[in-house]
Design an enzyme around this catalytic site. Structure first.
Site, mmCIF file in Angstrom:
data_model
loop_
_atom_site.group_PDB
_atom_site.id
_atom_site.type_symbol
_atom_site.label_atom_id
_atom_site.label_comp_id
_atom_site.label_asym_id
_atom_site.label_seq_id
_atom_site.Cartn_x
_atom_site.Cartn_y
_atom_site.Cartn_z
ATOM 1 N N CYS A 214 -64.018 -33.887 2.942
ATOM 2 C CA CYS A 214 -63.558 -35.152 2.353
ATOM 3 C C CYS A 214 -63.379 -35.132 0.835
ATOM 4 O O CYS A 214 -62.270 -35.380 0.352
ATOM 5 C CB CYS A 214 -64.518 -36.276 2.738
ATOM 6 S SG CYS A 214 -64.383 -36.698 4.472
HETATM 7 N N1 NAD Z 1 -65.651 -35.870 8.392
HETATM 8 C C1 NAD Z 1 -66.089 -36.879 7.657
HETATM 9 O O1 NAD Z 1 -67.225 -36.918 7.210
HETATM 10 C C2 NAD Z 1 -65.185 -38.061 7.366
HETATM 11 C C3 NAD Z 1 -65.729 -39.224 6.801
HETATM 12 C C4 NAD Z 1 -64.894 -40.301 6.554
HETATM 13 C C5 NAD Z 1 -63.539 -40.206 6.825
HETATM 14 N N2 NAD Z 1 -63.025 -39.045 7.329
HETATM 15 C C6 NAD Z 1 -61.588 -39.004 7.641
HETATM 16 O O2 NAD Z 1 -61.431 -39.220 9.042
HETATM 17 C C7 NAD Z 1 -60.331 -38.442 9.541
HETATM 18 C C8 NAD Z 1 -60.816 -37.523 10.653
HETATM 19 O O3 NAD Z 1 -61.737 -36.600 10.094
HETATM 20 P P1 NAD Z 1 -62.592 -35.612 11.005
HETATM 21 O O4 NAD Z 1 -63.511 -34.888 10.095
HETATM 22 O O5 NAD Z 1 -63.128 -36.367 12.156
HETATM 23 O O6 NAD Z 1 -61.404 -34.626 11.495
HETATM 24 P P2 NAD Z 1 -61.498 -33.482 12.602
HETATM 25 O O7 NAD Z 1 -60.517 -32.457 12.157
HETATM 26 O O8 NAD Z 1 -62.922 -33.109 12.840
HETATM 27 O O9 NAD Z 1 -60.963 -34.183 13.931
HETATM 28 C C9 NAD Z 1 -59.664 -34.598 14.130
HETATM 29 C C10 NAD Z 1 -59.391 -34.609 15.637
HETATM 30 O O10 NAD Z 1 -58.092 -35.152 15.859
HETATM 31 C C11 NAD Z 1 -57.504 -34.443 16.940
HETATM 32 N N3 NAD Z 1 -56.055 -34.636 16.903
HETATM 33 C C12 NAD Z 1 -55.122 -34.091 16.087
HETATM 34 N N4 NAD Z 1 -53.907 -34.530 16.404
HETATM 35 C C13 NAD Z 1 -54.044 -35.397 17.433
HETATM 36 C C14 NAD Z 1 -53.145 -36.181 18.201
HETATM 37 N N5 NAD Z 1 -51.827 -36.184 17.961
HETATM 38 N N6 NAD Z 1 -53.647 -36.958 19.190
HETATM 39 C C15 NAD Z 1 -54.974 -36.964 19.458
HETATM 40 N N7 NAD Z 1 -55.879 -36.241 18.776
HETATM 41 C C16 NAD Z 1 -55.422 -35.463 17.777
HETATM 42 C C17 NAD Z 1 -57.932 -33.008 16.698
HETATM 43 O O11 NAD Z 1 -57.804 -32.224 17.871
HETATM 44 C C18 NAD Z 1 -59.399 -33.227 16.267
HETATM 45 O O12 NAD Z 1 -60.274 -33.199 17.384
HETATM 46 C C19 NAD Z 1 -59.750 -37.713 8.342
HETATM 47 O O13 NAD Z 1 -58.712 -38.468 7.806
HETATM 48 C C20 NAD Z 1 -60.913 -37.669 7.378
HETATM 49 O O14 NAD Z 1 -60.498 -37.570 6.044
HETATM 50 C C21 NAD Z 1 -63.811 -37.981 7.630
#
Ligand code: NAD
Length: 416
Positions: free
Chosen positions: A261
């Site tokens: 992030c």
């Molecule tokens: N990781 C954190 O601590 C955190 C905290 C706050 C916000 N965020 C934000 O939240 C969002 C997600 O982060 P994350 O860490 O969970 O990401 P991640 O990469 O762990 O997970 C994303 C998921 O989305 C799936 N995906 C991709 N394309 C898809 C589609 N077309 N349909 C369905 N599923 C699909 C992927 O297979 C994956 O499982 C990002 O924008 C991130 O910046 C993350």
């Protein structure tokens, strides 16, 4: 309520599990069948998160790759990844693909629902990208469906706690009818709820992470100066932290921030600012200092050990303790430089070896005791267990201020 969560990553899976625990009917959609299978068959999270396996064993979540399953939903949360591209701009392909699939499902959905973006996106993305794609369904925003932007602030490693006990809930809304639906979901949380327009909500998320990143780079800069002057940075930070305008958190000097992030969100904000013609000098300074900070550990190491053919042991690979996530971990930069300089690298991490091994299959992954037998040891992640190792007689360069490591024969901290 009937909720769909798109994306079963760190955020999506925690969101789905917590909302199911709170009594909602939850469908979780991902394109990764293996991930969904692990969740469905074993009720086990594919990624490590404290308490998540236990929570998954207590709740029922319907998992699927089929977007048709979202049809009965009141709220559809988009939680797919938003990595940055080389220029730092947001890479929107996952968002556009997911939204296109949602639009397809909306064509056949007769009752009103709200599509809420939870992924971190640059200001304007929900209005300029998400809503136009949803409109290809032939349905009309405001009439047939609502749109919100509801950023997530959870910390990996503490994600369930943070989801259930948010410091604030931000509801960016297309119109009040959209926001009312999310308000209904979040009103029972013991947290202030701020309702804004869509792009303000997007900006609140980026500005919050940019501020945290700034605080870290700020104290690292102070730390670099303190080291030159023979002053203890941590005592300085303690003295500063008593002032409630400053606060004591995020003042731990060291080798800087990583993770999925802070670096990405900072780059996203810098890129967005430049798109408008504005040069964000503070934010660029924050990023540049952070990039250089990790390598200070190697610079300190070189003062004590020539790197060619030396065996260098790394304690910690995850971007922070409590997670198996190595995205943008400082360990990546450090290992790259060590290998370039001809060192042999051995590494230990209690959770992140599998993920790090995908990036660096050529280094050796060993026990923490074996790491201690290296020519020199670098402390990269502040896992609590590193405070119980025996460092006497060793050479230790510490990037995270592990108190016990001071007993080493040669000890140097990156900012102290
Ligand atoms: N990781 C954190 O601590 C955190 C905290 C706050 C916000 N965020 C934000 O939240 C969002 C997600 O982060 P994350 O860490 O969970 O990401 P991640 O990469 O762990 O997970 C994303 C998921 O989305 C799936 N995906 C991709 N394309 C898809 C589609 N077309 N349909 C369905 N599923 C699909 C992927 O297979 C994956 O499982 C990002 O924008 C991130 O910046 C993350």
């Amino acid at each position: 309520m009937k909720i769909s969560v798109i994306g079963a990553g760190y955020v999506g899976l925690v969101t789905a599990a917590c909302l199911a625990k709170l009594g909602n009917d939850v469908v979780l959609i991902d394109i990764d069948e293996d991930k969904l299978e692990a969740i469905h068959n074993n009720r086990v999270s594919p990624t490590y998160e404290e308490g998540l396996n236990e929570l998954l064993s207590q709740v029922h979540i319907q998992v699927s790759t089929d977007y048709e399953k979202i049809s009965p939903s009141d709220i559809i949360f988009i939680c797919v990844g938003t990595p940055s591209d080389k220029s730092g701009s947001i890479f929107l392909e996952h968002i556009t693909e997911a939204t296109t699939q949602i639009a397809e499902a909306l064509k056949r959905k007769l009752d009103y629902c709200v599509v809420a973006v939870k992924s971190t996106v640059a200001p304007g993305t929900t209005e300029e990208v998400v809503i136009p794609i949803l409109a290809t369904s032939g349905r009309k925003a405001g009439n047939d469906f609502g749109v919100c932007m509801c950023p997530e602030f959870l910390r990996e490693g503490k994600a369930i706690h943070d989801f259930m006990n948010p410091a604030r809930v931000i509801i960016g809304e297309y119109d009040s009818k959209s926001g009312d639906m999310l308000y209904k979901l979040y009103q029972s949380f013991n947290a202030p709820i701020l309702r804004t327009n869509l792009r303000t909500a997007e900006m609140i998320k980026l500005a919050s992470n940019a501020f945290l990143a700034t605080k870290i780079s700020f104290i690292n800069e102070v730390g670099n100066i303190c080291k030159q002057l023979g002053i203890d940075t941590y005592e300085v930070a303690k003295g500063m932290g008593f002032d409630e305008r400053i606060g004591s958190k995020f003042l731990n000097a060291g080798i800087g921030f990583g993770g999925s992030c802070l670096p990405k969100d900072l780059k996203m904000l810098i890129a967005k600012a430049k798109e408008t013609g504005y040069e964000p000098t503070i934010l660029e300074g924050v990023l540049n200092l952070n990039e250089a900070q990790a390598l200070k550990l190697v610079e300190s190491l070189k003062k004590h050990v020539p790197l060619k053919d030396a065996v260098i042991g790394l304690l910690g690979l995850a971007f922070k303790p409590g997670t198996d996530d190595v995205r943008d971990s400082r360990a990546i930069k450090i290992v790259e430089v060590l290998l370039q300089e001809g060192a042999v690298v051995k590494a230990y991490d209690p959770l992140a070896v599998k993920n790090f091994g995908k990036l660096f299959p050529q280094i050796e992954y060993v026990t923490k005791e074996e790491v201690l037998n290296s020519d020199a040891i670098l402390i990269v992640t502040e896992w609590e267990e590193f405070n119980h190792l025996h460092y006497k007689g060793k050479i230790v360069i510490d990037g995270r201020r592990v108190a016990k490591a001071r007993e080493a024969r040669i000890y140097e901290g990156v900012c102290w």
